[in-house]
Design an enzyme around this catalytic site. Structure first.
Site, PDB file in Angstrom:
ATOM      1  N   GLY A   7       1.341  -0.761  -0.257  1.00 59.10           N
ATOM      2  CA  GLY A   7      -0.112   0.063  -0.199  1.00 59.10           C
ATOM      3  C   GLY A   7       1.347   1.520  -0.116  1.00 59.10           C
ATOM      4  O   GLY A   7       2.003   1.030   1.196  1.00 59.10           O
ATOM      5  N   ALA A   8       0.484   2.285  -0.961  1.00 59.08           N
ATOM      6  CA  ALA A   8       1.619   3.289  -1.204  1.00 59.08           C
ATOM      7  C   ALA A   8       0.918   4.882  -1.335  1.00 59.08           C
ATOM      8  O   ALA A   8       1.017   5.430  -1.905  1.00 59.08           O
ATOM      9  CB  ALA A   8       2.506   3.189  -2.536  1.00 59.08           C
ATOM     10  N   GLY A   9      -0.596   4.430  -0.227  1.00 58.47           N
ATOM     11  CA  GLY A   9      -0.876   5.795  -0.017  1.00 58.47           C
ATOM     12  C   GLY A   9      -0.398   6.467   0.886  1.00 58.47           C
ATOM     13  O   GLY A   9       0.312   6.595   0.935  1.00 58.47           O
ATOM     14  N   VAL A  11      -0.791   6.370   3.436  1.00 62.23           N
ATOM     15  CA  VAL A  11      -0.403   5.749   4.917  1.00 62.23           C
ATOM     16  C   VAL A  11       0.615   5.462   4.791  1.00 62.23           C
ATOM     17  O   VAL A  11       2.090   5.364   5.211  1.00 62.23           O
ATOM     18  CB  VAL A  11      -1.225   4.962   5.692  1.00 62.23           C
ATOM     19  CG1 VAL A  11      -0.900   4.245   6.944  1.00 62.23           C
ATOM     20  CG2 VAL A  11      -2.412   5.959   6.260  1.00 62.23           C
ATOM     21  N   THR A  79      -2.834  -1.748   2.679  1.00 65.11           N
ATOM     22  CA  THR A  79      -3.834  -0.904   1.294  1.00 65.11           C
ATOM     23  C   THR A  79      -5.446  -0.794   2.080  1.00 65.11           C
ATOM     24  O   THR A  79      -5.494  -1.177   3.335  1.00 65.11           O
ATOM     25  CB  THR A  79      -4.052  -2.759   0.891  1.00 65.11           C
ATOM     26  OG1 THR A  79      -4.503  -3.575   1.541  1.00 65.11           O
ATOM     27  CG2 THR A  79      -2.509  -3.287   0.575  1.00 65.11           C
ATOM     28  N   GLU A 132      -2.392  -0.492  16.297  1.00 67.39           N
ATOM     29  CA  GLU A 132      -2.526   0.063  16.740  1.00 67.39           C
ATOM     30  C   GLU A 132      -3.531   1.345  16.003  1.00 67.39           C
ATOM     31  O   GLU A 132      -4.396   2.071  15.857  1.00 67.39           O
ATOM     32  CB  GLU A 132      -1.585   0.786  16.852  1.00 67.39           C
ATOM     33  CG  GLU A 132      -1.305   2.548  18.051  1.00 67.39           C
ATOM     34  CD  GLU A 132      -2.496   2.325  19.207  1.00 67.39           C
ATOM     35  OE1 GLU A 132      -3.024   2.417  18.709  1.00 67.39           O
ATOM     36  OE2 GLU A 132      -2.253   1.984  20.406  1.00 67.39           O
ATOM     37  N   GLU A 192     -13.920  12.145   1.761  1.00 64.28           N
ATOM     38  CA  GLU A 192     -13.890  12.066  -0.051  1.00 64.28           C
ATOM     39  C   GLU A 192     -14.925  11.939  -1.131  1.00 64.28           C
ATOM     40  O   GLU A 192     -16.040  12.205  -0.644  1.00 64.28           O
ATOM     41  CB  GLU A 192     -14.050   9.716  -0.126  1.00 64.28           C
ATOM     42  CG  GLU A 192     -12.762  10.210   1.057  1.00 64.28           C
ATOM     43  CD  GLU A 192     -11.880   9.294   0.997  1.00 64.28           C
ATOM     44  OE1 GLU A 192     -11.186   8.940  -0.049  1.00 64.28           O
ATOM     45  OE2 GLU A 192     -10.505   9.028   2.230  1.00 64.28           O
ATOM     46  N   LYS A 207     -14.043   0.715  13.694  1.00 64.00           N
ATOM     47  CA  LYS A 207     -13.067   0.383  14.558  1.00 64.00           C
ATOM     48  C   LYS A 207     -13.912   0.333  15.702  1.00 64.00           C
ATOM     49  O   LYS A 207     -12.949  -0.288  17.369  1.00 64.00           O
ATOM     50  CB  LYS A 207     -12.736   2.635  14.910  1.00 64.00           C
ATOM     51  CG  LYS A 207     -11.662   2.739  13.784  1.00 64.00           C
ATOM     52  CD  LYS A 207     -11.836   4.139  13.566  1.00 64.00           C
ATOM     53  CE  LYS A 207     -11.196   4.530  12.005  1.00 64.00           C
ATOM     54  NZ  LYS A 207     -11.533   5.979  11.755  1.00 64.00           N
ATOM     55  N   GLY A 299      -5.300  10.539   8.421  1.00 60.15           N
ATOM     56  CA  GLY A 299      -3.798  11.371   7.968  1.00 60.15           C
ATOM     57  C   GLY A 299      -2.976   9.971   7.978  1.00 60.15           C
ATOM     58  O   GLY A 299      -2.761   9.944   8.841  1.00 60.15           O
TER      59      GLY A 299
END
Lengths: 314, 209
Positions: A7-9, A11, A79, A132, A192, A207, A299
């Site tokens: 996942g290279a978004g 986060v 991801t 976490e 979004e 969550k 974020g």
């Protein structure tokens, strides 16, 4: 630690950028179709990989599957969250644990939807699973529960979705309609393009399901949660609440008995009435009263901080 | 002390049931004191719930002296916020038993929330907001069912219908519920809301929030 990041978004990219500062090396970074993978005993050039990704070029020349063949210690799973079978996140967890390596999740899917399966795989592995970052971004919620021991925590409540909170805060302050404030939030990049998950309560519920799973050691998935969103809260309700010194927040509640998410009346100047995109979590304990933790619940760099503190705890 | 209050009330006939059985001496004493007499003062404790605003405490104390009460001490429990976000205040006062009801009524008339007066606990209050087609779904039927089925007293109602009564409107209800029955009342409210297609915005439960 040698990190492989899926996942290279926002986060995953931030974890890669900040890893060096925390004393870790990045050996692989992948999105769903390409991967930058380091040679043996090397690190990848994070900066140029992220630059390529930002300019729509190939992140790297390798197949994402090759990530698992690198010499990594911890897989960072960042991801997008998927529901139901929680794939492909779950398979990534499965494969990492099968190789006796650790996995740190920013992805909520596997621990919200298949918690028992994840824990069963972990028991068979020399690796461990930490998550976490999946609850409350930078706020240390799960590590606080871990420190108090989950058995001594009776309930966790919180404002856990920044988008919904931003909308309710603006509606209350300006007396504006939901649709108007949503459009504004989208312009500001707070919401979004498709905000459904945030405003219908699903994100907060995921969550809370994770929290309930931690408290009860499993047993919950999204289907077990009682969820109401904020789409139907009119300005008139916020006005009436304000006349009585209260306001309305989308609050999630997790106990061993269940998960509830919905708009709730809270004291206007109370701890739960955080404004804007801030999150807050109340951890109700048996022996130490209530603990509160507030901060940025989303974020890139914020959530990456939670991922990296998990890596540090391994 | 508490028996004295109950006996004082019994002169009005309204609170006689709440009086402790058996302490007839106290009752006799109480009835001997007419409101005008200055003798035979007794000490009482009232628990109030105040909004955290300047001047609120002063406003709450005025009815006590107006009705012949003498303040002994005030314990302002700052930092101990009630679930409704208000501040609990315990006031010790003395007055003739027959005037104590007037003091409590005076506090109520001034809009002060009296949680407990002497021996009598006045249950809990619960504030909720209902949203939806409140008028079209027969608001008065909803209110009478809240009183009947949910066993909650409707203390007041504020309706906010900016787009007219045939559009979506909101109502804030302040309900009196018996101590310990909060969850049962909420359960009844949820099913009423479900049945009428309304949304119920509940207060957040649990602790100092």
């Amino acid at each position: 630690m040698r990190l492989a990041i899926l996942g290279a978004g926002a986060v995953g990219g931030s974890v890669a950028e900040l890893a060096g500062e925390y004393g870790h090396e990045v050996v692989a970074l992948a999105n769903s179709s390409q991967a930058a993978v380091a040679d043996e005993d090397e690190e990848i050039d994070v900066e140029s990989a992220l630059e390529r990704a930002a300019s729509d070029e190939a992140l790297g020349s390798s197949d994402p599957d090759r990530v698992f063949e690198t010499d990594y210690d911890v897989l960072v799973e960042a991801t997008p969250t998927t529901l139901g079978e929680a794939e492909p996140g779950f398979s990534h967890v499965e494969r990492t644990l099968a190789d006796d390596k650790h996995v740190v999740l920013a992805n909520k899917g596997p621990v919200a939807e298949r918690y028992e399966d994840v824990r069963a795989l972990e028991r068979e592995s020399a690796g461990s699973v930490r998550f976490e970052a999946a609850v409350g971004g930078a706020i240390p919620v799960l590590s606080t529960i871990e420190d108090c021991t989950p058995q001594a925590v009776t309930a966790v409540r919180g404002v856990l979705n920044g988008t919904a909170n931003f909308i309710l805060t603006r509606m209350a302050a300006e007396g504006l309609e939901y649709e108007h404030v949503l459009a504004e939030a989208q312009d500001l990049g707070v919401a979004e393009a498709d905000p459904t998950f945030d405003v219908d309560g699903t994100d907060a519920a995921l969550k809370c399901v994770i929290l309930a799973n931690v408290l009860a050691d499993g047993g919950f998935s999204l289907e077990d949660a009682d969820v109401t969103g904020i789409q139907d809260v009119p300005p008139s309700a916020l006005e009436l609440a304000a006349e009585d010194g209260r306001t309305i927040r989308l609050v999630g509640e997790a106990t061993r008995e269940g998960v509830r998410v919905g708009p709730r009346l809270v004291p206007e100047n109370g701890a739960m009435a955080v404004s804007g995109t801030r999150n807050i979590v109340q951890i109700q304990t048996r022996h130490a009263g209530d603990l509160y933790s507030s901060g940025r619940g989303a974020g890139g760099p914020e959530t990456a901080t939670a991922v990296l503190s998990d890596v540090g705890r391994l | 002390m508490s028996d004295e209050y109950a006996s004082g009330s019994s002169t009005t006939g309204t609170a006689a049931d709440s009086g402790a059985d058996g302490d007839t001496d106290a009752a006799a004493d109480g009835e001997d004191n007419s409101p005008e007499t200055d003798g035979g003062r007794q000490a009482y404790t009232v628990r109030l719930e105040l909004v955290d605003e300047p001047g609120e405490l002063l406003r709450a104390l005025a009815p006590i002296s107006e009705h012949g009460g003498n303040l002994l001490s005030i314990h302002h429990e700052r930092g101990n916020i009630t679930p409704r976000g208000h501040i609990p205040v315990e006031v010790d006062l003395e007055c003739v038993p027959a005037r104590f009801d007037d003091v409590v009524d005076g506090l109520r008339e001034a809009g002060i929330n009296v949680i407990q007066a002497g021996p009598e606990r006045y249950g809990e209050e619960l504030t909720v907001v209902l949203v939806g087609h409140l008028v079209e779904t027969d608001l008065s039927d909803s209110l009478s069912r809240i009183e009947g089925e949910a066993h909650a007293g409707v203390l007041d109602l504020s309706l906010n219908a900016p787009d007219g009564t045939d559009a979506i409107s909101s109502a804030r209800l302040r309900l009196a519920v018996d101590t310990g029955r909060r969850e049962t009342v909420l359960e009844a409210l949820r099913s009423l809301a479900d049945e009428k297609g309304l949304s119920l915005i509940e207060p957040l439960s649990g602790g100092e929030i």
